[in-house]
Design an enzyme around this catalytic site. Structure first.
Site, PDB file in Angstrom:
ATOM      1  N   ARG A  19       6.796   8.213 -10.085  1.00  0.00           N
ATOM      2  CA  ARG A  19       7.396   9.536 -10.295  1.00  0.00           C
ATOM      3  C   ARG A  19       8.748   9.605  -9.590  1.00  0.00           C
ATOM      4  O   ARG A  19       9.095   8.734  -8.791  1.00  0.00           O
ATOM      5  CB  ARG A  19       6.471  10.640  -9.764  1.00  0.00           C
ATOM      6  CG  ARG A  19       6.162  10.513  -8.296  1.00  0.00           C
ATOM      7  CD  ARG A  19       5.049  11.460  -7.891  1.00  0.00           C
ATOM      8  NE  ARG A  19       4.663  11.254  -6.507  1.00  0.00           N
ATOM      9  CZ  ARG A  19       3.540  11.727  -5.983  1.00  0.00           C
ATOM     10  NH1 ARG A  19       2.715  12.421  -6.734  1.00  0.00           N
ATOM     11  NH2 ARG A  19       3.250  11.513  -4.723  1.00  0.00           N
ATOM     12  N   GLY A  20       9.494  10.658  -9.899  1.00  0.00           N
ATOM     13  CA  GLY A  20      10.753  10.922  -9.213  1.00  0.00           C
ATOM     14  C   GLY A  20      11.770   9.797  -9.321  1.00  0.00           C
ATOM     15  O   GLY A  20      11.910   9.146 -10.361  1.00  0.00           O
ATOM     16  N   ARG A  41      -0.090   5.444  -5.087  1.00  0.00           N
ATOM     17  CA  ARG A  41      -1.290   5.833  -4.334  1.00  0.00           C
ATOM     18  C   ARG A  41      -2.157   6.793  -5.118  1.00  0.00           C
ATOM     19  O   ARG A  41      -3.376   6.807  -4.953  1.00  0.00           O
ATOM     20  CB  ARG A  41      -0.902   6.466  -3.003  1.00  0.00           C
ATOM     21  CG  ARG A  41      -0.282   5.486  -2.009  1.00  0.00           C
ATOM     22  CD  ARG A  41      -0.094   6.127  -0.648  1.00  0.00           C
ATOM     23  NE  ARG A  41      -1.366   6.507  -0.050  1.00  0.00           N
ATOM     24  CZ  ARG A  41      -1.478   7.103   1.142  1.00  0.00           C
ATOM     25  NH1 ARG A  41      -0.396   7.398   1.839  1.00  0.00           N
ATOM     26  NH2 ARG A  41      -2.651   7.414   1.621  1.00  0.00           N
ATOM     27  N   ASP A  55      -1.235   0.889  -0.592  1.00  0.00           N
ATOM     28  CA  ASP A  55      -0.881   1.751   0.535  1.00  0.00           C
ATOM     29  C   ASP A  55       0.067   0.955   1.424  1.00  0.00           C
ATOM     30  O   ASP A  55      -0.330  -0.060   2.004  1.00  0.00           O
ATOM     31  CB  ASP A  55      -2.146   2.136   1.304  1.00  0.00           C
ATOM     32  CG  ASP A  55      -1.874   3.019   2.509  1.00  0.00           C
ATOM     33  OD1 ASP A  55      -0.691   3.272   2.826  1.00  0.00           O
ATOM     34  OD2 ASP A  55      -2.856   3.451   3.151  1.00  0.00           O
ATOM     35  N   VAL A  56       1.320   1.388   1.527  1.00  0.00           N
ATOM     36  CA  VAL A  56       2.304   0.605   2.274  1.00  0.00           C
ATOM     37  C   VAL A  56       2.055   0.604   3.777  1.00  0.00           C
ATOM     38  O   VAL A  56       2.704  -0.145   4.511  1.00  0.00           O
ATOM     39  CB  VAL A  56       3.755   1.073   1.994  1.00  0.00           C
ATOM     40  CG1 VAL A  56       4.116   0.864   0.527  1.00  0.00           C
ATOM     41  CG2 VAL A  56       3.978   2.516   2.422  1.00  0.00           C
ATOM     42  N   GLY A  84       7.950   6.737   0.270  1.00  0.00           N
ATOM     43  CA  GLY A  84       8.299   7.478   1.478  1.00  0.00           C
ATOM     44  C   GLY A  84       7.591   8.819   1.542  1.00  0.00           C
ATOM     45  O   GLY A  84       7.109   9.334   0.534  1.00  0.00           O
ATOM     46  N   TYR A 147      12.046  11.755   9.855  1.00  0.00           N
ATOM     47  CA  TYR A 147      12.531  11.215   8.578  1.00  0.00           C
ATOM     48  C   TYR A 147      13.879  10.525   8.748  1.00  0.00           C
ATOM     49  O   TYR A 147      14.098   9.415   8.251  1.00  0.00           O
ATOM     50  CB  TYR A 147      12.625  12.355   7.565  1.00  0.00           C
ATOM     51  CG  TYR A 147      13.020  11.926   6.176  1.00  0.00           C
ATOM     52  CD1 TYR A 147      12.102  11.296   5.335  1.00  0.00           C
ATOM     53  CD2 TYR A 147      14.295  12.186   5.684  1.00  0.00           C
ATOM     54  CE1 TYR A 147      12.453  10.919   4.049  1.00  0.00           C
ATOM     55  CE2 TYR A 147      14.654  11.812   4.398  1.00  0.00           C
ATOM     56  CZ  TYR A 147      13.726  11.180   3.583  1.00  0.00           C
ATOM     57  OH  TYR A 147      14.087  10.801   2.309  1.00  0.00           O
ATOM     58  N   LYS A 151      14.789   6.548   8.076  1.00  0.00           N
ATOM     59  CA  LYS A 151      15.760   6.144   7.075  1.00  0.00           C
ATOM     60  C   LYS A 151      16.960   5.423   7.696  1.00  0.00           C
ATOM     61  O   LYS A 151      17.546   4.531   7.084  1.00  0.00           O
ATOM     62  CB  LYS A 151      16.219   7.364   6.275  1.00  0.00           C
ATOM     63  CG  LYS A 151      15.114   7.965   5.394  1.00  0.00           C
ATOM     64  CD  LYS A 151      14.589   6.962   4.383  1.00  0.00           C
ATOM     65  CE  LYS A 151      13.621   7.569   3.406  1.00  0.00           C
ATOM     66  NZ  LYS A 151      13.132   6.605   2.395  1.00  0.00           N
TER      67      LYS A 151
END
Length: 241
Positions: A19-20, A41, A55-56, A84, A147, A151
């Site tokens: 998605r996204g 996931r 699952d990272v 993320g 966050y 990043k």
């Protein structure tokens, strides 16, 4: 006489690609004729893509996902670490879990998938690693200490990988999107959207495809001499950072 032979389809893996922005990236590589796999996931696997549940934050889960992709498409030649999460809150209210869980997914997760991908890339003596960061990682944002830290860490990761693996035909770059037109931004109150837009020189949000096309390009043969770079796709929001 020029060589007009079409390039061989590459094995491409995008984490968080159902998605996204992740899905837009997957579709960009699919349109390029590549063999595209995504990790996810939850939710559905978009048509035409190989979906592997992973699952990272779990190295064993990542290893199993890569093994599945390798069996179907061959060794991963292009890795896009996109998965993320956010847990936004002000510093004084941020719990230990708020901080560590975001870093475990966004930063350590990128480490886990990159380490696993590098095994095949080293054998092939070629590869493209693209880490999806954010303008927030360099520009900063209140309520996003966790966050932003995760990043920003991707920049040091890509540059260290470049120094370690650059001589093996492997590049590692960071793409740092700004505000992207998604369901999340569309749901923001009109006043909030106007406030965000006023800080963006381009005076608009980006389309997901505008990020995806940059990721595809930096993974292409044309960008073979670019490594350790941070490429902003933010309409000028974070320039100078």
């Amino acid at each position: 006489m020029s060589d007009t032979t079409a390039p061989e389809p590459r094995s491409v893996l995008i984490t968080g690609g159902n998605r996204g922005i992740g899905l837009a990236i997957a579709r960009a590589f699919e349109a390029n004729g590549d063999k595209v796999a995504i990790t996810y996931r939850s939710g559905d696997v978009p048509e035409g893509l190989l979906g592997v549940r992973a699952d990272v934050t779990d190295a064993a889960s990542i290893d199993a996902a890569f093994s599945e992709v390798e069996a179907e498409h061959g060794p991963v030649e292009v890795l896009v670490a996109n998965a993320g999460v956010t847990k936004d809150t002000l510093l004084m209210r941020m719990s230990e879990d708020d901080f560590t869980s975001v870093l475990d997914t966004n930063l350590a997760g990128a480490f886990r998938v990159t380490k696993r991908a590098s095994k095949g890339m080293l054998k092939l003596r070629r590869g493209r690693i693209v880490l999806i960061s954010s303008v927030v990682g360099l520009y900063g944002s209140p309520g996003q200490v966790n966050y932003a830290a995760s990043k920003a860490g991707l920049v040091g990761m890509a540059r260290s990988i470049t120094r370690e693996l650059g001589g093996r035909g492997i590049t590692a770059n960071v793409v740092a999107p700004g505000f992207i037109k998604t369901e999340m931004t569309a749901a923001l109150p009109e006043d909030t959207q106007k406030n965000y837009l006023s800080s963006i020189p381009a005076n608009r949000f980006a389309e997901p495809d505008e990020v995806a096309n940059v990721v595809r390009w930096v993974s292409s043969p044309e960008a073979a001499y670019i490594s350790g770079a941070v490429i902003p796709v933010d309409g000028g929001l974070g320039m100078g950072h």
